[in-house]
Motif scaffolding. Structure first.
Motif, short mmCIF file in Angstrom:
data_model
loop_
_atom_site.label_atom_id
_atom_site.label_comp_id
_atom_site.label_asym_id
_atom_site.label_seq_id
_atom_site.Cartn_x
_atom_site.Cartn_y
_atom_site.Cartn_z
N LEU A 80 43.49 97.76 -4.84
CA LEU A 80 44.41 97.87 -5.81
C LEU A 80 45.56 98.39 -6.53
CD1 LEU A 80 44.74 96.30 -9.40
CD2 LEU A 80 42.30 98.99 -9.45
N GLY A 81 45.44 99.39 -5.25
CA GLY A 81 46.48 100.50 -5.07
C GLY A 81 47.81 99.24 -4.58
N LEU A 82 47.55 98.95 -3.45
CA LEU A 82 48.63 98.40 -2.95
C LEU A 82 49.26 97.54 -3.88
CD1 LEU A 82 47.51 98.64 0.52
CD2 LEU A 82 48.59 99.95 0.00
N SER A 83 48.26 96.39 -4.20
CA SER A 83 48.82 95.71 -5.34
C SER A 83 49.73 96.15 -6.47
CB SER A 83 47.94 94.63 -5.68
OG SER A 83 48.26 93.41 -6.46
N GLN A 84 49.53 97.16 -7.12
CA GLN A 84 50.09 97.86 -8.66
C GLN A 84 51.38 98.50 -7.58
OE1 GLN A 84 46.70 100.75 -9.73
NE2 GLN A 84 46.55 99.20 -11.89
N GLY A 85 51.57 98.90 -6.41
CA GLY A 85 52.73 99.19 -5.44
C GLY A 85 53.37 97.93 -5.91
#
Length: 188
Positions: A80-85
């Motif tokens: 999720l963090g990578l997607s938000q990045g």
């Protein structure tokens, strides 16, 4: 590694620092004859490397026969963090691009794609916050949701999304992390 890292910290580190720093935080469990992803500097000597990706935040390798691998919903938080990045990268990129007199961010079609991606990310986050321990089928579903979101976002980056070491490779590694997790859980 700290004893207990709050789940949302996985997301923050992945979003702000990248894949390798986030992988260092993840809890692991012992497995034999499995494929796993680790920061390149933590690869034991003589390990068979299947893929190496030089990404922002440090290189990541996928290798066979590693003793530990990420486990549980914490990997979904990382993704999720990578997607938000990736969404952050899209906003930066599109904000710098113009069509005529206005930013591409002002185009209705672009706004619709960004809204769909954000909605998908928020749905995954809501699921994660609602239930800390999930059935493997639910985790698999959340991984698929994030893969779908990332593919939509990459389309907004055009050719920039396909550069080695760029946002497209980060999204590809993220999706591979989900596949490795599924193989570990025996759910493929």
């Amino acid at each position: 590694m700290p004893d207990k890292v709050p789940s949302q910290e996985y997301r923050r580190v992945a979003r702000e620092q990248g894949v390798a720093p986030a992988l260092k935080l993840l809890p692991t469990r012992h497995r034999n004859s499995a494929i796993a992803a680790v920061p390149a500097g933590e690869l034991p000597a003589g390990t068979e490397v299947l893929r190496e990706a030089d990404l922002p935040g440090g290189a990541v390798v996928f290798a066979r026969d590693l003793p530990d691998a990420p486990a549980g919903p914490s990997l979904v938080w990382v993704r999720l963090g990578l997607s938000q990045g990736l969404l952050d990268e899209c906003l930066r990129y599109l904000g710098e691009r113009r069509s005529g007199e206005e930013s591409l961010l002002r185009k209705q079609m672009i706004q619709g794609c960004l809204a769909t991606a954000l909605n998908g990310q928020l749905a995954v986050e809501a699921d994660l916050l609602a239930d800390g321990s999930m059935a493997p089928a639910r985790v698999r579903y959340l991984h698929q949701c994030l893969s779908d979101v990332d593919r939509k976002l990459l389309g907004l980056l055009g050719a920039k999304g396909f550069l080695a070491g760029g946002p497209g490779e980060v999204a590809d590694v993220s999706e591979l992390l989900a596949s490795v997790h599924e193989m570990a859980e025996g759910t493929t």
